[in-house]
Design a protein around this motif. Structure first.
Motif, mmCIF file in Angstrom:
data_model
loop_
_atom_site.group_PDB
_atom_site.id
_atom_site.type_symbol
_atom_site.label_atom_id
_atom_site.label_comp_id
_atom_site.label_asym_id
_atom_site.label_seq_id
_atom_site.Cartn_x
_atom_site.Cartn_y
_atom_site.Cartn_z
ATOM 1 N N GLU A 16 0.801 -1.424 0.124
ATOM 2 C CA GLU A 16 0.079 -0.026 0.060
ATOM 3 C C GLU A 16 0.751 1.294 0.028
ATOM 4 O O GLU A 16 1.795 1.448 0.672
ATOM 5 N N PRO A 17 0.538 2.148 -0.845
ATOM 6 C CA PRO A 17 1.419 3.438 -0.511
ATOM 7 C C PRO A 17 1.327 4.099 0.661
ATOM 8 O O PRO A 17 0.134 3.964 1.226
ATOM 9 N N VAL A 18 2.495 4.868 0.908
ATOM 10 C CA VAL A 18 2.484 5.410 2.086
ATOM 11 C C VAL A 18 2.386 6.994 1.919
ATOM 12 O O VAL A 18 3.155 7.733 1.131
ATOM 13 N N ILE A 21 1.298 12.387 4.751
ATOM 14 C CA ILE A 21 0.997 12.767 6.394
ATOM 15 C C ILE A 21 1.528 11.672 7.016
ATOM 16 O O ILE A 21 1.811 11.820 8.104
ATOM 17 N N LYS A 22 1.517 10.418 6.625
ATOM 18 C CA LYS A 22 1.836 8.996 7.358
ATOM 19 C C LYS A 22 3.289 9.158 7.600
ATOM 20 O O LYS A 22 3.634 8.975 8.585
ATOM 21 N N TRP A 23 3.993 9.587 6.654
ATOM 22 C CA TRP A 23 5.640 9.732 7.081
ATOM 23 C C TRP A 23 5.834 10.935 8.022
ATOM 24 O O TRP A 23 6.703 10.825 8.683
ATOM 25 N N GLU A 24 5.065 11.912 7.842
ATOM 26 C CA GLU A 24 5.324 13.113 8.865
ATOM 27 C C GLU A 24 5.000 12.760 10.158
ATOM 28 O O GLU A 24 5.597 13.156 11.207
ATOM 29 N N GLU A 25 3.960 11.750 10.345
ATOM 30 C CA GLU A 25 3.566 11.195 11.644
ATOM 31 C C GLU A 25 4.460 10.437 12.398
ATOM 32 O O GLU A 25 4.817 10.462 13.186
ATOM 33 N N LYS A 26 5.139 9.582 11.341
ATOM 34 C CA LYS A 26 6.105 8.595 11.942
ATOM 35 C C LYS A 26 7.407 9.426 12.149
ATOM 36 O O LYS A 26 7.935 9.147 13.480
ATOM 37 N N ILE A 27 7.725 10.643 11.399
ATOM 38 C CA ILE A 27 9.060 11.101 11.818
ATOM 39 C C ILE A 27 8.740 12.110 13.339
ATOM 40 O O ILE A 27 9.533 12.013 14.012
ATOM 41 N N ASN A 28 7.486 12.756 13.335
ATOM 42 C CA ASN A 28 7.173 13.337 14.700
ATOM 43 C C ASN A 28 7.177 12.558 15.856
ATOM 44 O O ASN A 28 7.574 12.623 17.058
ATOM 45 N N GLN A 29 6.760 11.009 15.441
ATOM 46 C CA GLN A 29 6.568 10.078 16.703
ATOM 47 C C GLN A 29 8.186 9.877 17.176
ATOM 48 O O GLN A 29 8.586 9.816 18.082
ATOM 49 N N ASP A 30 9.225 9.831 16.081
ATOM 50 C CA ASP A 30 10.442 9.442 16.231
ATOM 51 C C ASP A 30 11.268 10.603 16.845
ATOM 52 O O ASP A 30 12.219 10.344 18.019
ATOM 53 N N ALA A 51 13.582 20.153 2.009
ATOM 54 C CA ALA A 51 13.130 19.154 3.110
ATOM 55 C C ALA A 51 13.853 17.927 3.173
ATOM 56 O O ALA A 51 14.456 17.512 2.504
ATOM 57 N N PRO A 52 13.526 17.236 4.408
ATOM 58 C CA PRO A 52 14.176 15.964 4.503
ATOM 59 C C PRO A 52 13.860 14.829 3.805
ATOM 60 O O PRO A 52 14.636 13.790 3.428
ATOM 61 N N PHE A 53 12.580 14.736 3.026
ATOM 62 C CA PHE A 53 12.015 13.894 2.076
ATOM 63 C C PHE A 53 10.777 14.414 1.503
ATOM 64 O O PHE A 53 10.656 15.406 1.740
ATOM 65 N N TYR A 54 10.931 13.754 0.111
ATOM 66 C CA TYR A 54 9.676 14.071 -0.523
ATOM 67 C C TYR A 54 8.903 12.823 -1.091
ATOM 68 O O TYR A 54 9.442 11.733 -1.106
ATOM 69 N N THR A 55 7.760 13.020 -1.388
ATOM 70 C CA THR A 55 6.956 12.003 -2.083
ATOM 71 C C THR A 55 6.368 12.333 -3.296
ATOM 72 O O THR A 55 6.375 13.475 -3.851
#
Length: 662
Positions: A16-18, A21-30, A51-55
């Motif tokens: 499933e594509p990520v 928003i989900k990437w940002e949630e994971k980064i903020n969690q870490d 930015a540190p990442f792009y999609t």
């Protein structure tokens, strides 16, 4: 092993594509809730932030169409610099290179003129008269070999000589940019009426590219990527504003851009893509119906090259060449790794040449057009840099164009500020030049001088009297050279500088101050027969002492001092017993901040009468008490390293110091 519902191994498209928003949630969690934009965004100090990442989602909002390639061609021209000064020697060098499959050369031949002087000087290859140009081209197939002349204000003379030459030339390029002349010398090369006349006459020379928008010059003086692009575009726009209305669109094809192939790999790829987007916007702004494609040439940068550990220049040059080619440059010139210290010999020239051949023939970089197209990261860099560069270009245009901005000094102020920031970052070790301001090689043999001086000779003069009243400058120069006139005889028709009225910018080389310090240590050591030795004294907490000993080694090694780096001592007393003292010693206490309160006093008691005592780390509120105990210097991150090293040199070499005072 991850499998799908049928028990088969999952393929890429089964996942499933990520979403972003989900990437940002994971980064903020870490990051435990911390704002990742403030912690992870990269301030490049090049006029843009990444930015540190792009999609894939980030491609949807770009101003340019990321699904369409920006560069619609493959391959590039491998250009080789010619360093020989005598036309005959330059001719032989080109013939030798042609045997090695070279088919494009850059030849530097520029003139200077000063008030009160007879003629002036010529720098580089001495093409002073028609016979010199003919000798330079003797036996060379000028229709198949490409030439780029870094000719500056001498360009009209070279154009005239080439028109006189019996053979045709294959679309030669001339680095003529009167605006960089103003930025470098603070004066107009001739009055503004003459400027317009010369620009219009140069664009009448069909099949020659005679107008260069020279972004490389600004890069060499400290400009950021954004500034380099904007100034190149503003220069192109200034040319178009000077060209007569009826020939503007056709004359646009005579303009080309010269940029640096700089050290930031991905941003440099984006930069070379951006200039084509900006050119298209400029052509649209002028309303041209059939605008020409832009020609972009590039050279590997000299601002990050060093004489210390010079083989690192090879590695730097390789990455710069790769980014230039991937960015779609039409022509690339690679400087040999040792151009700073000498006229390059056969070996360094061959290696520079082969870098391009390997990229072309072994790595097949010439097989795909715009290979970075569609990359989330590079496409977003392209869009961001294009936006920032266009905004700065508009600022220049709103001020009246590049000429008026140079007169006002606003361009110079922006570049000098950028230059100061770059130099500060290198001097503080925040920007690393491997082998120069970090990881210095103490065993290397250094040359005696830094920059090999560019050869200059006086302009030749004859009894020929040139008539400057002719409205057709190029034709009058052709006639003059047919009658054996020299560039010195006609120089005032091409270059008659106005008074110095404007602020200037100067070229920078970021590692030069460290190179100079290393050479000074070498020179003083030979003169005084004193060899300074840095004795590291790691004691206490193993983690802290190792880290600070490594930092001290790298920092003080940049001064050219011999480093004694033991694994550690159990106590200050043990260090005092084992260290062999010399004539010019430095002792560096390496430990933790907490333990310094215990170690400083016995350390200074043991070593203060033997040499310079240094503490590795910031003393904070304890500086006064540490100095009172006998600590001379402190080294820590963020300090001005060259200032420290010069201070140490002056203390160590007292003979030289007294000599300077005398």
């Amino acid at each position: 092993m991850t499998t799908n519902k049928n028990g088969q191994k999952k393929r890429l498209w089964d996942f499933e594509p990520v979403s972003k928003i989900k990437w940002e949630e994971k980064i903020n969690q870490d990051l435990k809730g911390a704002d990742y934009k403030s912690k992870l965004f990269w301030n490049s100090h090049e006029g843009f932030t990444a930015a540190p990442f792009y999609t894939q989602e980030d491609l949807q909002n770009l101003e340019h169409n990321a699904k369409k390639t920006i560069i619609d061609r493959t391959g590039w021209t491998c250009c080789e610099p010619i360093y020989e000064t005598a036309p005959g020697d330059a001719n032989e060098a080109m013939k030798t290179a042609i045997e090695k499959d070279s088919a494009s050369f850059q030849i530097r031949s520029k003139s200077s003129w000063k008030s009160g002087m007879l003629g002036g000087d010529m720098y580089g290859t001495q093409i002073q008269k028609q016979a010199d140009l003919d000798r330079l081209m003797d036996g060379i197939d000028t229709e198949s070999v490409e030439f780029t002349f870094d000719s500056g204000m001498t360009t009209p003379a070279l154009v005239a000589m080439m028109n006189n030459h019996p053979e045709k030339f294959n679309n030669p390029k001339f680095v003529f940019d009167p605006f960089t002349y103003i930025a470098e010398r603070g004066r107009l090369p001739f009055d503004e009426k003459k400027l317009k006349e010369i620009v219009n006459q140069l664009v009448d020379q069909k099949n020659y590219k005679t107008l260069c928008a020279d972004g490389l010059f600004y890069h060499r003086t400290g400009a950021t990527i954004v500034q380099e692009l904007a100034l190149a575009l503003a220069t192109a726009s200034e040319y178009l504003s000077l060209i007569d209305e009826e020939k503007k669109e056709s004359a646009a094809d005579e303009i080309f851009v010269r940029l640096a192939a700089g050290p930031l790999y991905f941003p440099e790829i984006a930069k070379l893509r951006v200039i084509r987007l900006l050119w298209d916007q400029l052509m649209e702004a002028y309303g041209f119906e059939n605008p020409p494609k832009l020609t972009v040439i590039a050279e590997t940068s000299k601002t990050n090259k060093t004489i210390t550990d010079p083989h690192n220049n090879l590695i730097r040059t390789i990455t710069e060449s790769m980014s230039a080619v991937l960015g779609g440059v039409n022509q690339l010139m690679v400087h040999p790794y040792n151009t700073l210290e000498s006229t390059p010999g056969n070996f360094s020239r061959r290696i520079a040449r082969n870098i391009q051949y390997i990229l072309r023939d072994e790595s097949h970089f010439d097989k795909v057009a715009d290979p970075s197209a569609g990359s989330y990261y590079i496409e977003n860099l392209t869009s961001t840099i294009a936006k920032e560069a266009w905004e700065y270009f508009q600022t220049i245009e709103n001020e009246g164009g590049v000429l008026q901005s140079l007169k006002n000094g606003s361009i110079q102020e922006v570049i000098n500020r950028s230059k100061a920031e770059r130099e500060k970052a290198v001097n503080q070790g925040k920007k690393v030049l491997v082998g120069t301001n970090y990881y210095a090689n103490a065993e290397e043999e250094l040359p005696d001088t830094i920059d090999a001086e560019s050869f200059a000779d006086s302009l030749e003069l004859t009894d020929f009297e040139h008539d400057d009243s002719s409205e057709d400058l190029i034709q009058s120069l052709q006639n003059a050279f047919k009658n054996e006139a020299t560039v010195g005889d006609v120089i005032e028709a091409m270059l008659k500088p106005e008074k110095v009225l404007y602020q200037v910018v100067e070229e920078t080389r970021l590692g030069s101050v460290f190179d100079e310090i290393r050479l000074r240590t070498k020179s003083l050591s030979e003169e005084t027969e004193i060899e300074p030795v840095v004795h590291l004294v790691p004691v206490g907490d193993v983690k802290w002492r190792n880290a600070r000993a490594t930092f001290s080694h790298n920092t003080l090694g940049c001064g050219g001092f011999k480093i004694d780096h033991p694994t550690g001592y159990d106590s200050i007393d043990e260090a005092a017993e084992k260290i062999e003292f010399g004539e010019a010693d430095l002792f560096v206490l390496c430990s933790s901040d907490k333990e310094y309160e215990e170690f400083v006093e016995p350390f200074c008691d043991a070593f203060s009468d033997k040499g310079i005592c240094i503490l590795a780390g910031h003393p904070g509120d304890n500086e006064e008490s540490y100095r009172a105990a006998g600590m001379d210097l402190f080294i820590h991150k963020g300090m001005d390293i060259p200032a420290l090293l010069l201070n140490i040199q002056n203390d160590l070499f007292k003979i030289e110091k007294d000599h300077e005072t005398t």
